[in-house]
Design a protein around this motif. Structure first.
Motif, PDB file in Angstrom:
ATOM      1  N   LYS A 107     -97.563  -6.951  46.289  1.00 27.36           N
ATOM      2  CA  LYS A 107     -96.806  -6.846  47.527  1.00 27.36           C
ATOM      3  C   LYS A 107     -95.514  -7.649  47.496  1.00 27.36           C
ATOM      4  CE  LYS A 107    -100.818  -5.869  50.459  1.00 27.36           C
ATOM      5  NZ  LYS A 107    -101.738  -6.391  51.503  1.00 27.36           N
ATOM      6  N   GLN A 108     -95.439  -8.611  46.603  1.00 25.80           N
ATOM      7  CA  GLN A 108     -94.201  -9.390  46.440  1.00 25.80           C
ATOM      8  C   GLN A 108     -93.150  -8.637  45.646  1.00 25.80           C
ATOM      9  OE1 GLN A 108     -96.336 -13.005  44.887  1.00 25.80           O
ATOM     10  NE2 GLN A 108     -95.026 -14.088  46.341  1.00 25.80           N
ATOM     11  N   GLY A 109     -93.516  -7.475  45.105  1.00 24.12           N
ATOM     12  CA  GLY A 109     -92.566  -6.670  44.347  1.00 24.12           C
ATOM     13  C   GLY A 109     -92.542  -6.960  42.862  1.00 24.12           C
ATOM     14  N   VAL A 110     -93.499  -7.756  42.380  1.00 19.32           N
ATOM     15  CA  VAL A 110     -93.558  -8.081  40.950  1.00 19.32           C
ATOM     16  C   VAL A 110     -93.921  -6.823  40.156  1.00 19.32           C
ATOM     17  CG1 VAL A 110     -94.745  -9.459  39.193  1.00 19.32           C
ATOM     18  CG2 VAL A 110     -94.188 -10.463  41.425  1.00 19.32           C
ATOM     19  N   ILE A 111     -93.218  -6.616  39.063  1.00 17.00           N
ATOM     20  CA  ILE A 111     -93.452  -5.455  38.200  1.00 17.00           C
ATOM     21  C   ILE A 111     -93.992  -5.931  36.859  1.00 17.00           C
ATOM     22  CG2 ILE A 111     -92.410  -3.491  37.000  1.00 17.00           C
ATOM     23  CD1 ILE A 111     -90.222  -3.516  39.185  1.00 17.00           C
ATOM     24  N   ILE A 112     -95.110  -5.384  36.436  1.00 16.46           N
ATOM     25  CA  ILE A 112     -95.645  -5.616  35.094  1.00 16.46           C
ATOM     26  C   ILE A 112     -96.025  -4.253  34.551  1.00 16.46           C
ATOM     27  CG2 ILE A 112     -97.380  -6.789  33.691  1.00 16.46           C
ATOM     28  CD1 ILE A 112     -97.689  -8.824  35.939  1.00 16.46           C
ATOM     29  N   SER A 113     -95.342  -3.824  33.499  1.00 19.09           N
ATOM     30  CA  SER A 113     -95.498  -2.444  33.055  1.00 19.09           C
ATOM     31  C   SER A 113     -95.294  -2.333  31.551  1.00 19.09           C
ATOM     32  CB  SER A 113     -94.470  -1.564  33.782  1.00 19.09           C
ATOM     33  OG  SER A 113     -94.416  -0.266  33.253  1.00 19.09           O
ATOM     34  N   ASP A 114     -95.842  -1.275  30.989  1.00 18.59           N
ATOM     35  CA  ASP A 114     -95.536  -0.922  29.605  1.00 18.59           C
ATOM     36  C   ASP A 114     -94.030  -0.702  29.485  1.00 18.59           C
ATOM     37  OD1 ASP A 114     -96.514   0.316  26.861  1.00 18.59           O
ATOM     38  OD2 ASP A 114     -95.073   1.721  27.732  1.00 18.59           O
ATOM     39  N   LEU A 115     -93.414  -1.257  28.454  1.00 21.14           N
ATOM     40  CA  LEU A 115     -91.957  -1.175  28.317  1.00 21.14           C
ATOM     41  C   LEU A 115     -91.496   0.271  28.162  1.00 21.14           C
ATOM     42  CD1 LEU A 115     -89.244  -2.617  28.056  1.00 21.14           C
ATOM     43  CD2 LEU A 115     -89.669  -2.857  25.606  1.00 21.14           C
ATOM     44  N   GLY A 116     -92.277   1.091  27.446  1.00 17.61           N
ATOM     45  CA  GLY A 116     -91.897   2.491  27.263  1.00 17.61           C
ATOM     46  C   GLY A 116     -91.803   3.238  28.577  1.00 17.61           C
ATOM     47  N   GLU A 117     -92.717   2.942  29.499  1.00 17.36           N
ATOM     48  CA  GLU A 117     -92.675   3.570  30.815  1.00 17.36           C
ATOM     49  C   GLU A 117     -91.582   2.947  31.686  1.00 17.36           C
ATOM     50  OE1 GLU A 117     -96.544   3.141  32.467  1.00 17.36           O
ATOM     51  OE2 GLU A 117     -97.547   4.288  30.881  1.00 17.36           O
ATOM     52  N   ALA A 118     -91.431   1.640  31.577  1.00 16.83           N
ATOM     53  CA  ALA A 118     -90.484   0.930  32.434  1.00 16.83           C
ATOM     54  C   ALA A 118     -89.038   1.312  32.123  1.00 16.83           C
ATOM     55  CB  ALA A 118     -90.659  -0.573  32.274  1.00 16.83           C
ATOM     56  N   VAL A 119     -88.726   1.552  30.849  1.00 14.12           N
ATOM     57  CA  VAL A 119     -87.340   1.825  30.486  1.00 14.12           C
ATOM     58  C   VAL A 119     -86.874   3.161  31.059  1.00 14.12           C
ATOM     59  CG1 VAL A 119     -87.681   3.068  28.295  1.00 14.12           C
ATOM     60  CG2 VAL A 119     -85.742   1.515  28.548  1.00 14.12           C
ATOM     61  N   THR A 120     -87.816   4.020  31.437  1.00 11.65           N
ATOM     62  CA  THR A 120     -87.480   5.270  32.115  1.00 11.65           C
ATOM     63  C   THR A 120     -87.488   5.088  33.635  1.00 11.65           C
ATOM     64  OG1 THR A 120     -88.432   6.568  30.301  1.00 11.65           O
ATOM     65  CG2 THR A 120     -88.144   7.680  32.413  1.00 11.65           C
TER      66      THR A 120
END
Length: 472
Positions: A107-120
């Motif tokens: 809810k704080q807006g923190v993003i943790i993601s696979d880099l391959g997905e995030a770069v898109t």
């Protein structure tokens, strides 16, 4: 599978074809790989004669030709219960196994993601950071490899003014199929944010075959925006026959702060290069590293403090404890640019040798292009003082116990720069290594005892020093 020694342009193109990454990101891969093919393993002739990089056997290192999702092996399953308690990532081999983000953090807006997905998905955000802070792939052959041939990666974003109280836990492990891994991690701390990222690096405990050498290659990029503070803790506890190459970069803007904490315990060969680039005025960086080597382990550590902003502050403290025939090489450079007026920088590497066969070399340096600055470096290598051992043995300690007390005293000033929890984890790994136990964090009775001791020490320190008028 592909052998590292035969990696070529076709392999890089095959990795790109498996992703949906944008063209500009694929071009970064191709540009980096063009540098990799033309660079030697050790660029500086000064460092070449000290380096053990020849322990890396590219013809024995196998990379998967596609992303394979691996399940936790038996010893790694013990870590899963701890990871369920907070924000965490489990990555095994070439893929991310799971990401857990509690609702409060999400809810704080923190993003943790696979880099391959995030770069898109977050194309503009990532492209902006990588465009502002570009890497120089001519600096290091393995930096170019990690930026081009990675199959897995992690993107972490801490939004503006968000403070995360509990650490983000990242557990990395090589898979038990014999394959090696190359990864690229990108962490962005936005304006005024504060967070701690704790990374654990493991490998399967079973012995490697004679014709296979497992390796973990890693690139970590940290982008620290104005007034943000990021702590990056790395605990490397891989098995004795593996190798680990890591390049870490931090780009620090106005009044931002980057804190690196590193504990190195495992592998046959570890080669870590950390660059703290203080771009903005008032920016600061701290790099604290502990190395514990036994057998014929080799640790090659480089830490550079690069000052561009006025009134920037940098500090590096590296301490090595070496037994048997293990060795360490500490290389560091303070670079103060023409615009970095009033910068202050300190670089230190110290080693203690527990046996006659152990060896340590230190090569610190300075490059200063302006005046009105403070910069100093120091290095020392010493054997155990027999008088100190005798003194402690006269007080009922065994010779081995006396050695351990001296080592504890040697490391204590360094470990106190970390929080009580991090100190407990480091001490737990040191204790396990000294006793010949598995190098993996575990919430057992020994850990609970160490944690209680460190928390009590932390409270005592706060009471004695922080409340005393001399230290206000």
């Amino acid at each position: 599978m592909v052998v590292l020694a035969s990696v070529n342009d076709d392999y890089i193109k095959s990795l790109i074809d498996q992703t949906t990454e944008p063209v500009w990101f694929s071009e970064i891969r191709e540009n980096a790989f063009s540098k990799y093919t033309n660079l030697p393993s050790e660029i500086s002739p000064l460092y070449k004669k000290y380096s053990d990089v020849n322990r890396l056997k590219p013809e024995y290192i196998y990379l998967p030709d596609r992303i394979i999702k691996s399940e936790p092996y038996e010893d790694l399953k013990d870590r899963l219960d701890d990871l369920e308690q907070g924000t965490s990532v489990l990555r095994i081999g070439s893929s991310i196994n799971r990401i857990i983000i509690p609702d409060k953090v999400s809810k704080q807006g923190v993003i943790i993601s696979d880099l391959g997905e995030a770069v898109t998905k977050y194309d503009d955000l990532i492209k902006k950071q990588l465009t502002i802070n570009q890497l120089n792939y001519n600096e290091d052959r393995f930096l170019a490899l990690e930026a081009s041939a990675f199959q897995s990666g992690l993107f972490v974003y801490i939004p503006k003014n968000v403070i995360i109280e509990d650490p983000i836990r990242i557990v990395n492990s090589l898979a038990d199929d014999g394959n090696s891994s190359i990864t690229r991690n990108l962490i962005v701390s936005d304006v005024g944010s504060k967070a701690t990222v704790v990374q654990e690096i493991y490998s399967p405990p079973k012995a490697n075959r004679d014709d296979v050498q497992q390796a973990y290659f890693e690139l970590v990029e940290c982008h620290i925006n104005p007034t943000a503070h990021l702590e990056m803790v790395t605990l490397q506890a891989m098995s004795a026959k593996t190798v680990n190459f890591s390049n870490k970069r931090a780009f620090i803007e106005r009044d931002g702060k980057m804190s690196w904490y590193l504990g190195m315990f495992g592998t046959q060969l570890s080669r870590y290069k950390t660059d703290s680039i203080m771009k903005g005025p008032g920016s600061s960086a701290e790099d604290v590293e502990i190395i514990f080597g036994i057998g014929n382990q080799s640790f090659d550590v480089t830490s550079n403090l690069i000052h561009h902003g006025q009134n920037s502050r940098g500090r590096v403290l590296v301490k090595s404890v070496l037994k048997d025939t293990s060795k360490s090489l500490f290389k560091g450079m303070i670079k103060i640019g023409k615009e970095a007026k009033a910068a202050e920088s300190y670089l230190a590497g110290h080693a203690i040798l527990l046996d006659k066969g152990a060896k340590s070399d230190a090569i610190p340096g300075l490059e200063i292009e302006t005046n009105e600055v403070k910069a100093t470096h120091s290095a020392s290598v010493a054997q155990l003082d027999e008088a100190q051992i005798f003194y402690l043995m006269c007080r009922s300690l065994s010779r081995e116990g006396a050695k351990r007390e001296i080592v504890n005293g040697f490391l204590e000033p360094l470990s106190r720069k970390m929080g009580p929890t991090i100190r407990a984890w480091v001490n737990y790994l040191i204790e396990n290594k000294w006793s010949g136990k598995p190098l993996m964090l575990k919430t057992d009775e020994a850990m609970n005892q160490i944690m209680e001791v460190e928390k009590s020490r932390y409270r005592e320190t706060q009471d004695i020093f922080e409340k005393h008028y001399k230290y206000r």
